[in-house]
Design an enzyme around this catalytic site. Structure first.
Site, PDB file in Angstrom:
ATOM      1  CD  GLU A 293      -3.259  -0.687   1.982  1.00 55.74           C
ATOM      2  OE1 GLU A 293      -3.068   0.060   2.968  1.00 55.74           O
ATOM      3  OE2 GLU A 293      -4.358  -1.199   1.725  1.00 55.74           O
ATOM      4  CG  HIS A 322       9.844 -28.311   0.932  1.00 59.79           C
ATOM      5  ND1 HIS A 322      10.603 -29.406   0.556  1.00 59.79           N
ATOM      6  CD2 HIS A 322      10.386 -27.876   2.099  1.00 59.79           C
ATOM      7  CE1 HIS A 322      11.541 -29.630   1.459  1.00 59.79           C
ATOM      8  NE2 HIS A 322      11.429 -28.718   2.408  1.00 59.79           N
ATOM      9  CE  LYS A 434     -11.331   1.439   1.829  1.00 59.90           C
ATOM     10  NZ  LYS A 434     -10.659   2.404   2.739  1.00 59.90           N
TER      11      LYS A 434
END
Length: 456
Positions: A293, A322, A434
């Site tokens: 951000e 892995h 938003k």
């Protein structure tokens, strides 16, 4: 008592080790000419709310107030539930896991310290249902954190939990079970808090992703019994280092310089953080938000469209040896890897001998030794494949060095933003989604956004 700083081993980031994919000393020296100006700017701009995170390590009054509140809560309750998302809970999660581990809440001998749980980062109903199955609401206090007071996930969870608590203890007593951290000016959460007269601790002036050393992170830590004064002491030690104007001695600036050179000079746009300490998993997630951000912008400080950004990856050693090391070793040369290594663990176990077995070579080796060998082997294999990597070394994993680590990365993000000429405190890219959510949920004033998204 003298306590050293964490160390940063950058040997495998250098061109002498990884060729054209690594940095040259001359490049660091050139960037070093900007450091003094950056530090002077930060000092002159010290009252800027965005830089208020730089003052948190020195806020001893808040430590006293938070400690007093935590003692009161520990006398009255057994559980603390943090309700937040993003910067409102990632730091607190990182502290709790690093210092308490994964199984602290299963222990019956927590003493007077509260068990700390986390929710509010999703409206998936299943985790909420599971949490409520194990909580005695009469013995639980809820800490609601949202700077804006409008964030959908924690606000929704708070309203639901409020209803459940009222049904359990009654309306008159329910307010004792809620503590709120938000801004003091506006937002649904602030309006409800004022109306219901909940205890409120004001959100510090800066943004959530830089809030870990504020009440957001310190109150849960104090309730869990951790030494929050040591967290800030560690941060102060790193803050002192960050005031240095020597590019080789200022650890956050030096780290930021290597990230900058990798991104701008060698197109290494992916930054991997890979702790070799299992209980630093959530710290890597905190880092991911800080980097993601803060270090991505459409426009730079000159209002020129640049669309730049570093992509953060939260990995874990040796687990991700892995799952990801094949990619890091033989995939595109677009990554830099930072390991975190812990010098001393509280516990250490030895592999017992099993005779007449192919596993005999493990006999007598301690777990810490094996862990360090795995990290070293991974770092060297990456270097041999010309993949730049560095290692942060913590003497031990405790409050003091955790405070150093948080502040190290916060300052590194600030310096990196300065080098990239972007505003690390601006995040307009999260706002449109938003607005669409508000529109679809029927919030007044977002009818245009609802109409727009329904066209797709």
């Amino acid at each position: 008592m003298f306590r050293p700083l964490l160390k940063y081993d950058y040997d495998f980031m250098a061109a002498r080790r990884v060729g054209r994919f690594g940095f040259k000393d001359s490049e660091i020296s050139k960037l070093g000419g900007k450091l003094k100006a950056f530090n002077k700017k930060h000092k002159a701009d010290k009252n800027n709310p965005d830089l208020s995170f730089c003052r948190l390590p020195y806020d001893r009054d808040s430590v006293k107030q938070i400690s007093k509140l935590a003692r009161r809560l520990r006398r009255k309750f057994k559980n603390l539930v943090v309700v937040g998302i993003g910067g409102s809970d990632l730091g607190a999660k990182a502290i709790y896991q690093a210092l308490a581990g994964d199984f602290a809440n299963l222990k019956s001998n927590r003493g007077k310290n509260l068990k700390v749980y986390f929710t509010g980062d999703t409206v998936d109903p299943e985790p909420m249902a599971d949490l409520l199955k194990i909580l005695n609401l009469k013995e639980t206090v809820f800490y609601i954190v949202s700077k804006s007071g409008e964030t959908i996930e924690p606000l929704s969870v708070f309203l639901y939990l409020r209803q459940k608590v009222i049904k359990k203890v009654g309306y008159k007593k329910h307010s004792d079970h809620f503590i709120i951290t938000t801004n003091f000016e506006k937002g649904a959460l602030f309006e409800i808090t004022e109306k219901e007269e909940y205890l409120i601790a004001e959100h510090y002036a800066g943004g959530g992703r830089f809030s870990v050393l504020s009440v957001n992170g310190l109150l849960p830590a104090a309730c869990a019994g951790f030494e929050i004064s040591d967290l800030l002491a560690g941060a102060r030690a790193m803050a002192k280092n960050a005031k240095r104007n020597n590019q080789w001695k200022n650890l956050p600036f030096f780290f930021a310089s290597l990230q900058y050179l990798a991104y701008k000079k060698r197109k290494q746009s992916i930054s991997v953080l890979m702790p070799y300490a299992y209980y630093l998993r959530n710290f890597a997630f905190w880092f991911r938000q800080l980097w993601g951000e803060s270090l991505a912008n459409e426009f730079n400080l000159k209002n020129k469209k640049v669309n730049l950004g570093l992509t953060p990856i939260a990995a874990l050693g040796p687990t991700d040896q892995h799952s990801q090391i094949q990619l890091y070793n033989e995939g595109p040369h677009d990554k830099i890897i930072t390991f975190i290594k812990v010098g001393s663990f509280l516990n250490n176990f030895k592999v017992p001998k099993y005779k007449d077995s192919a596993a005999i070579y493990l006999a007598g080796h301690k777990f810490k030794e094996i862990l360090n060998i795995e990290q070293r082997a991974t770092a060297v294999s990456l270097m041999k494949n010309k993949r730049p990597n560095g290692t942060i070394i913590l003497p031990e994993l405790n409050e003091y060095y955790l405070g150093q680590l948080f502040y190290f990365f916060e300052m590194a993000a600030l310096y990196l933003g300065e080098l990239l000429e972007i505003d690390v405190f601006n995040q307009p890219g999260v706002e449109q989604s938003k607005k669409y959510m508000y529109g679809l949920l029927g919030k007044e004033g977002y009818e245009k956004d609802k109409k727009e998204i329904n066209n797709f």
